[in-house]
Scaffold this active site. Structure first.
Site: not given
Ligand code: ADP
Ligand code: ASP
Ligand code: MG
Length: 815
Positions: A683, A679
């Site tokens: 980003k 994750d």
């Protein structure tokens, strides 16, 4: 039955003809009994005209003829199987030979009549329609080529013939009677006079052919398929902000097209109007889009006007003279004269003193009109009752159109003040007695500016309504609804912004309501009135509603929605999303999405992709836009990992902390989705791309937090077991940090286009040392922020802040 008419651009290439035939086939198979009307391939009518003129002037036409040939033959080669190509080549070759013979005749005589010109241009429609019918025949045997010149009968006004309604009706009806089991492909634009001589219905006349067939055969609809999303508020080639109109009355469509909206030929409206048959303008290249519906009523709307159209080039003739104008009978004589000589008067204005009269004509008619007037009023001119007519060239007409105008005061005020504010000089004004339009004559040089200024004046200052289609009703979606509901009044009164959620879908149900779904009860309404969810249908319906200021929100974490983004942008719908999948997939996709959104003038906002409600994407964008250069970005962008390392101290074991984080709802169901760093990687990838680096996920150096064994465990339980058995590994890390008076951090870094994420032990001089709880932090070192980086810090997770971030993006759409 239904008429499907496809314009030149729709049959302009092999690829577009494929699109046409898939629309035809769908209609045919669904039992709509389509009758297809086709134009010449794009550019062909113009070329044929040019060749005829060239021939009459003794110039060569062979090259252009070869061009037309190739254009058709390329399509045959691409779309007809080899063993069936020959008869089609032969027939077209025959057509081309006929054209050549005709042109040779014109060349020899150096003479071109309107009659020969009609005959020559008629080959455009005959070639395209014959060819397309043959392509279709391979798949749908019922396909039949129909040359409409045998069925549409006209007078002998070559170039612009008038239809003999009775005769045409008889012929078309009998054609239909004998062939109603066929799929007819009918030539647009062409007809014939009582002697069987070829005539044409005026440039753009294929639309008219469609309406003639539709009205005689009582079609349920006349669909005009073209290359734009229906009738737009202005010419999209000039006004980028023009948007598609869902509904128009016949009168409005007529006025808009009369004043230059080329998308439909004005006479088309008349047969449809008489029989109340709806005309629908649709886009061959976006067949899911509903397009513009033209019907009897103008339709409910908040728009003060429907559109702005223009005629790019006109000439104006001024007549003045105290002894003449205003006297009864003068205008009668003048306009009868012009009508008799077939000079089309686009617009007339008369000054209030009645000493002068001004009218606009097409530039090619201006000189002829002047000399006709000089002849007709010779005596009056000699007696000084009338001053010689003056011609002014290089002018344009701009018209605002709409049935609402007559009910809304101040429309002309708004028009003139916007022109005035932009320094555009108005030469003459005309308001039709119907009050469906106000037209002004301005200098040709000002036209583009005027159209844009007037468009802004009428459409940009409106109270804006955003129509929202929301996908995903989990934590973020449902929190967003709560926030939208409580802020509704505030936004409306303070920002002139109304946000209407008109579509909601989760993985089970979907619901639509164009009046706005009641956000206080959305869940029970969805449950009780919702239909079974289907994302493809949801998106198709959203496009079909054809709403202005439309926004699609993807509040899911799933992979599927991103494959629809591009098509959504193509339908001029903005996207707001907290879903990272689209932006962190292949770079090519990242790039295409931005280009498509840009091309269609819509927004793509995803602030919450990186730090929930924290302004990170926006700050980066502003830095870049203002010309700053990013030297380095460092960040902690996982609230979950922050929380875990912040609490991993003293007596607590790593196992304890992860368990606790999960119990508090800070982790994904499988904590490895957070601890694996994927994750975080996404980003950083998005930030790096936004900073201008075309990198892929594989390019990120992703350092692990967890030992192999924990990552490999085959269930969440056994993962926890592995955490326990790896205790000494984590304890060693903790001990090292403690001894050195440091803290453990998982830090991402972008420098020189390289992204790495790793576990680091940092001392109290590091800006990330003092991070607490589950906060995110990001520091931008740039050319301007070199000594002291620009730091953004705060809560980077949680439904409340993420929904607020989505909300903020939403409010900015179209701003
Ligand atoms: P076709 O070949 O399908 O008959 P046309 O070229 O005759 O298509 O008409 C479509 C074109 O009309 C569009 O490509 C667009 O550029 C132009 N146009 C001008 N004004 C408007 C308007 N108000 N709305 C839509 N299209 C317009
Ligand atoms: N081919 C003709 C023209 O270009 C008719 C049409 O396309 O509607 O004017
Ligand atoms: Mg057209």
């Amino acid at each position: 039955m239904k008429i499907l008419k496809f314009g030149g651009t729709s049959v302009g290439s092999a690829a577009s003809i494929k699109a046409v035939l898939s629309i035809v086939k769908k209609s045919y198979n669904s039992g709509e009994q389509p009758l297809v009307v086709l134009s010449a391939m794009s550019g062909v009518t113009n070329l044929l005209c040019k060749m005829a003129i060239d021939a009459s002037e003794g110039k060569s036409f062979q090259e252009d003829l070869a061009l037309i040939e190739t254009k058709h033959f390329d399509v045959i080669k691409a779309l007809i199987v080899v063993r069936h190509q020959n008869p089609v080549f032969t027939k077209l070759k025959l057509f081309f030979n006929e054209i050549e013979e005709l042109l040779q005749g014109i060349y020899a005589l150096r003479e071109l009549s309107e009659q020969s010109k009609d005959l020559i241009v008629s080959y455009g429609e005959r070639c395209s329609t014959f060819m397309v019918s043959k392509i279709s025949e391979q798949d749908l045997e019922a396909s039949l080529f129909v040359d409409a010149s045998h069925y549409i009968k006209t007078d002998s006004h070559f170039g612009h013939a008038h239809v003999n309604d009775q005769l045409t009706e008889q012929l078309v009806k009998s054609l239909y009677l004998t062939n109603n089991d066929k799929l007819m492909f009918v030539t647009g634009f062409i007809a014939s006079n009582e002697n069987g001589r070829m005539t044409t219905l005026g440039r753009g006349g294929s639309d008219y052919t469609a309406a003639i067939f539709g009205s005689i055969l009582n079609a349920t609809a006349i669909e005009i398929w073209t290359d734009v999303n229906g009738m737009l508020t202005a010419d999209p080639r000039i006004v980028k902000k023009a948007f598609s109109l869902p509904v128009l009355s016949y009168t409005e469509a007529m006025e808009l097209s009369y004043f230059g909206a080329k998308v439909i030929y004005p006479p088309t409206m008349i047969p449809a109007f008489l029989k109340k048959i709806p005309i629908v303008i649709r886009n061959t290249f976006e067949p899911d889009f509903a397009g513009t519906f033209i019907q009897f009523e103008s339709g409910k709307t908040t728009l003060p006007i429907k559109g702005i159209s223009s005629i790019g080039e006109i000439s104006v003739i001024n007549l003045s003279g105290s002894g003449m104008i205003g006297k009864s009978g003068f205008s009668g004589r003048l306009f009868t004269l012009l009508a008799r000589e077939q000079i089309n008067v686009v617009l007339i204005t008369q000054s209030s003193s009645e000493h002068s009269i001004t009218f606009a004509v097409n530039p090619e008619d201006a000189l002829r009109a002047k000399s006709l007037i000089e002849n007709e009023f010779e005596l009056e001119i000699q007696a000084n009752k009338l001053i010689n007519p003056e011609i002014e060239n290089d002018l344009s007409v701009l018209a605002i159109v709409g049935e609402n105008m007559k009910k809304t005061p101040g429309m002309s005020g708004r028009l003139f003040s916007s022109l005035g504010r932009n320094g555009i000089n108005v030469r003459a004004i005309a308001q039709g007695s119907s009050e469906y339009n106000i037209s002004v004559i301005i200098s040709k040089n000002d036209l583009s500016k005027a159209l844009n200024a007037v468009h802004d004046a009428f459409f940009a200052e409106l109270k804006k309504t955003l129509y929202v289609f929301n996908l995903g009703t989990g934590n973020i979606g449902s929190t967003l609804f709560k926030q939208l509901e409580s802020q509704y009044d505030f936004l409306l009164s303070k920002n002139d912004l109304e946000i209407k959620v008109v579509g909601i879908s989760n993985s089970k149900k979907m619901l639509f309501n164009l009046d706005g779904i009641d956000l206080a009860n959305w869940d029970s309404e969805l449950l009780e009135q919702g239909e079974d969810a289907d994302l493809a249908v949801f998106v198709e319906r959203m496009k079909g509603f054809n709403l202005p200021n439309c926004v699609f929100i993807d509040n899911t974490a799933s992979r599927l929605p991103s494959s629809y983004y591009e098509g959504i942008f193509q339908s001029n719908i903005s996207i707001v999303t907290c879903n990272k999948i689209a932006n962190s997939g292949k770079y090519e996709q990242y790039k295409t999405l931005r280009e498509t959104a840009h091309k269609h003038g819509v927004d793509f906002f995803y602030e919450t992709n990186v730090g929930a409600g924290l302004p990170i994407v926006r700050v980066l964008k502003d830095l870049m836009l203002s010309g700053d250069r990013i030297v380095k970005i460092e960040a902690i962008l996982s609230g979950t990992i922050s929380y875990i390392f912040n609490n991993f101290k003293d007596e607590a074991s790593f196992y304890d902390v992860v368990k606790q984080a999960q119990a508090l709802g800070y982790t994904e169901p499988d904590p490895r989705d957070d601890l694996g760093g994927v994750d975080f990687m996404r980003k950083m990838l998005i930030l790096a791309r936004d900073a201008g680096y075309p990198i892929e996920a594989e390019d990120v150096n992703l350092g692990a937090i967890l030992p192999e064994s924990c990552l490999k465990a085959d269930s969440v339980e056994s993962f926890y077991e592995e955490l326990k058995s790896e205790n000494s590994y984590f304890e060693a890390l903790k001990e090292k940090a403690r001894l050195e008076n440091k803290v453990i951090r998982y830090i991402g870094k972008l420098e020189d286009g390289i992204v790495s994420i790793s576990v680091q032990i940092v001392d109290d001089k590091h800006p990330f040392y003092a991070l607490s709880g589950s906060d995110n932090i990001i520091s931008f070192t740039t050319e301007r922020y070199k000594e002291r980086p620009l730091v953004v810090k705060g809560p980077g997770a949680g439904a409340e802040v993420t929904a607020a971030g989505v909300f903020a993006d939403l409010v900015n759409v179209g701003a």
